[in-house]
Design a protein around this motif. Structure first.
Motif, mmCIF file in Angstrom:
data_model
loop_
_atom_site.group_PDB
_atom_site.id
_atom_site.type_symbol
_atom_site.label_atom_id
_atom_site.label_comp_id
_atom_site.label_asym_id
_atom_site.label_seq_id
_atom_site.Cartn_x
_atom_site.Cartn_y
_atom_site.Cartn_z
ATOM 1 N N LEU A 1 0.818 -1.210 0.000
ATOM 2 C CA LEU A 1 0.000 0.000 0.000
ATOM 3 C C LEU A 1 0.856 1.266 0.000
ATOM 4 O O LEU A 1 0.623 2.171 -0.804
ATOM 5 C CB LEU A 1 -0.948 -0.016 1.207
ATOM 6 N N ALA A 2 1.852 1.324 0.881
ATOM 7 C CA ALA A 2 2.686 2.528 0.950
ATOM 8 C C ALA A 2 3.377 2.827 -0.377
ATOM 9 O O ALA A 2 3.289 3.950 -0.866
ATOM 10 C CB ALA A 2 3.695 2.410 2.090
ATOM 11 N N PRO A 3 4.034 1.837 -1.021
ATOM 12 C CA PRO A 3 4.662 2.146 -2.309
ATOM 13 C C PRO A 3 3.654 2.613 -3.356
ATOM 14 O O PRO A 3 3.939 3.507 -4.149
ATOM 15 C CB PRO A 3 5.279 0.809 -2.739
ATOM 16 N N LEU A 4 2.447 2.006 -3.308
ATOM 17 C CA LEU A 4 1.404 2.396 -4.252
ATOM 18 C C LEU A 4 1.046 3.868 -4.061
ATOM 19 O O LEU A 4 0.932 4.640 -5.020
ATOM 20 C CB LEU A 4 0.181 1.513 -3.987
#
Lengths: 279, 275
Positions: B20-23
């Protein structure tokens, strides 16, 4: 197993297409395997294992092989533990945040590989995280967890829920149920998930290529770089070795029946459940 | 909190940090500005999105959609016939076929492409054969072209279509096929009126499994298409690795994801209505 009913055979065209497809898949590979054993002089062609010896004596390639094995083992161990726990945690869980776990695992499955690779590249850049081998392991764990969860889930979905109820009635604690009832039943699926995530890691090129930067190359990355220069007998031998490794893992895996979990057990009564996750 | 909630926690945390964070980062970066020497400057702008629609990028995008659609269509047709032939053979042959289809799926993509390049390459079997037949050909046009890209795409993604379809065929009640034949339907009528309606779900999920990765494919066009064949995946990669324009590359990635999300939603809705 009871004797199955006859299945009316498919039209000839379907069988011909099957033959063509298998040829299209395997002819180049077979040619590669044969060429790896051939040495061409000006006049004649003869059998040799020289190219294999050259691969084995190449220190950089052996280093890459060690990296591939190390990264594969480390990432599949972590992914198997997290994925198995995740699948057990999802079982008969009514909490609303189970949906966020399921949702994120689907996201990681349908994420285009290239976006996955680039988003991790940006993320590690922003975190100023430098250790390339660790980065690759973290990335591989991230795409493997969902496959382990899927494999274990497929098996769990086919387990009779009354097994757990019976254990509970007999006074087993939740911990005992997980440990003594579910885990033994899940062993083949867990092993299957482990082998699958090892293969995924061992075969991964794109994500490793991006996340790694300049650092610890794995075998596929080495092969890609070398291939940009063209084909050579030594590369035939290297590719053949990698192909035969995958083949032997697959044969072992196939015989152990845990392989079937992936493609076949999801066909059970609750199969529709797992098929949706396949999306 | 129950025990099973604790089991769920590590996977959830991992997904939050590494999925989620990289997205989210990609989405945020797509609104940032490229620094003078590459890298990211945190000045907010819509420019990256405007740029996609001004210039050659839309054409590249449509070319990729066309290739992905053609790949999906070919996989759909071939996959249905292959799965049908597999499912109606004897039990021993069936498991051999499943293994034969699964092996390339588990074999490294780079190796398979390497084998293809060896096959069509200079002094490879194909060129030797053509020389033997005295067919004139351009040795370098043979090694990298659009047809090879399509061949690479179809052989790579076909297992994603065949395996779900084969699973559905296994579940199929073959007495229906017998009944249809007894009532005088030919094999094609049986396929379209009896078999395919029962496989709808697998057909949709197989198509998604083929379409999604083939739209973002990078390695196959890179190694089999030559420099002329720029596709969307190669364009995104170029922005990150060569042009070092991460914000623009991110905007392209976001566009790709939005499109794929749209496709997934439409397909899922179709599947639901039919049930």
């Amino acid at each position: 197993m009871n004797k199955e009913r006859a299945r009316p055979s498919a039209p000839v065209l379907a069988k011909v297409v099957l033959g063509f497809v298998l040829a299209a898949l395997y002819v180049p590979i077979v040619v590669m395997l044969i060429s790896a054993f051939l040495e061409k002089n000006a006049e004649e062609v003869h059998f040799t294992v020289r190219w294999f010896m050259e691969v084995i004596q190449d220190a950089a390639l052996m280093q890459a092989l060690m990296n591939s094995l190390l990264i594969g083992l480390a990432s599949s161990c972590v992914a198997t533990v997290l994925g198995t726990l995740g699948a057990l945690g999802l079982r008969r869980n009514q909490k609303s945040w189970r949906h966020s776990v399921e949702g994120l695992s689907v996201v990681s499955l349908i994420f285009p590989e290239i976006v996955f690779a680039l988003s991790l590249l940006s993320w590690f850049f922003i975190l100023q995280f430098e250790l390339s081998r660790t980065k690759v392991i973290l990335a591989h764990v991230s795409f493997s967890i969902s496959y382990v969860m899927m494999t274990v889930n497929a098996r769990l979905a086919n387990l009779d829920a009354s097994l757990e109820d019976a254990a509970r009635d007999l006074g087993a604690s939740t911990w005992q149920i997980q440990q003594q009832v579910l885990l033994p039943l899940l062993k083949p699926a867990i092993l299957g998930g482990f082998v699958l995530s090892f293969l995924l890691s061992f075969d991964d090129f794109l994500i490793t290529y991006f996340v790694n930067g300049v650092g610890q190359d794995t075998l596929p990355v080495k092969l890609y770089t070398a291939m940009k220069m063209g084909v050579s007998p030594k590369l035939n031998a290297l590719s053949s070795i990698m192909f035969l490794m995958t083949l032997s893992v697959l044969i072992f895996f196939f015989r152990s029946a845990s392989f079937r979990v992936l493609f076949e057990e999801s066909r059970g009564k609750n199969g529709s459940n797992t098929e949706e996750k396949n999306l | 909190m129950k025990l099973r909630d604790f089991f769920l926690l590590p996977a959830l945390l991992w997904f939050l940090i590494f999925i989620l964070a990289p997205l989210m980062i990609v989405i945020v970066v797509s609104f940032a500005t490229r620094g003078t020497y590459g890298g990211i400057e945190w000045t907010w702008t819509f420019q990256n999105y405007v740029r996609i629609f001004n210039g050659p990028y839309v054409g590249i995008f449509f070319e990729s959609v066309a290739l992905a659609s053609l790949t999906t269509f070919l996989c759909l047709v071939l996959g249905t016939l292959v799965a049908w032939a597999m499912a109606t053979s004897s039990a021993t042959l069936r498991s051999l076929y499943v293994m034969a289809i699964a092996l390339p799926f588990l074999t490294n993509l780079v190796i398979r492409i390497y084998a293809i390049r060896l096959f069509v390459g200079v002094e490879g079997p194909l060129q030797t054969f053509l020389t033997f037949l005295n067919v004139p050909f351009d040795p370098y046009a043979l090694t990298q072209n659009k047809f090879l890209v399509l061949y690479g795409m179809v052989t790579t993604y076909l297992p994603f279509m065949v395996l779900p379809l084969y699973g559905a065929f296994e579940k199929l009640d073959f007495t229906l096929v017998e009944a249809s034949q007894d009532l005088g339907a030919g094999p094609w009528r049986t396929l379209f009126k009896v078999i395919l309606p029962n496989l709808k779900k697998a057909l949709w999920s197989g198509s998604l499994l083929v379409f999604i990765p083939s739209l973002g494919e990078y390695v196959i066009p890179d190694l089999l298409g030559g420099a002329k064949n720029m596709l969307f995946g190669n364009l995104i990669t170029e922005q990150f690795l060569k042009a070092r324009d991460w914000p623009f590359g991110s905007a392209l990635s976001v566009l790709l994801m939005v499109l794929l999300l749209g496709v997934v939603v439409v397909v899922q809705r179709k599947g639901r209505v039919r049930e």
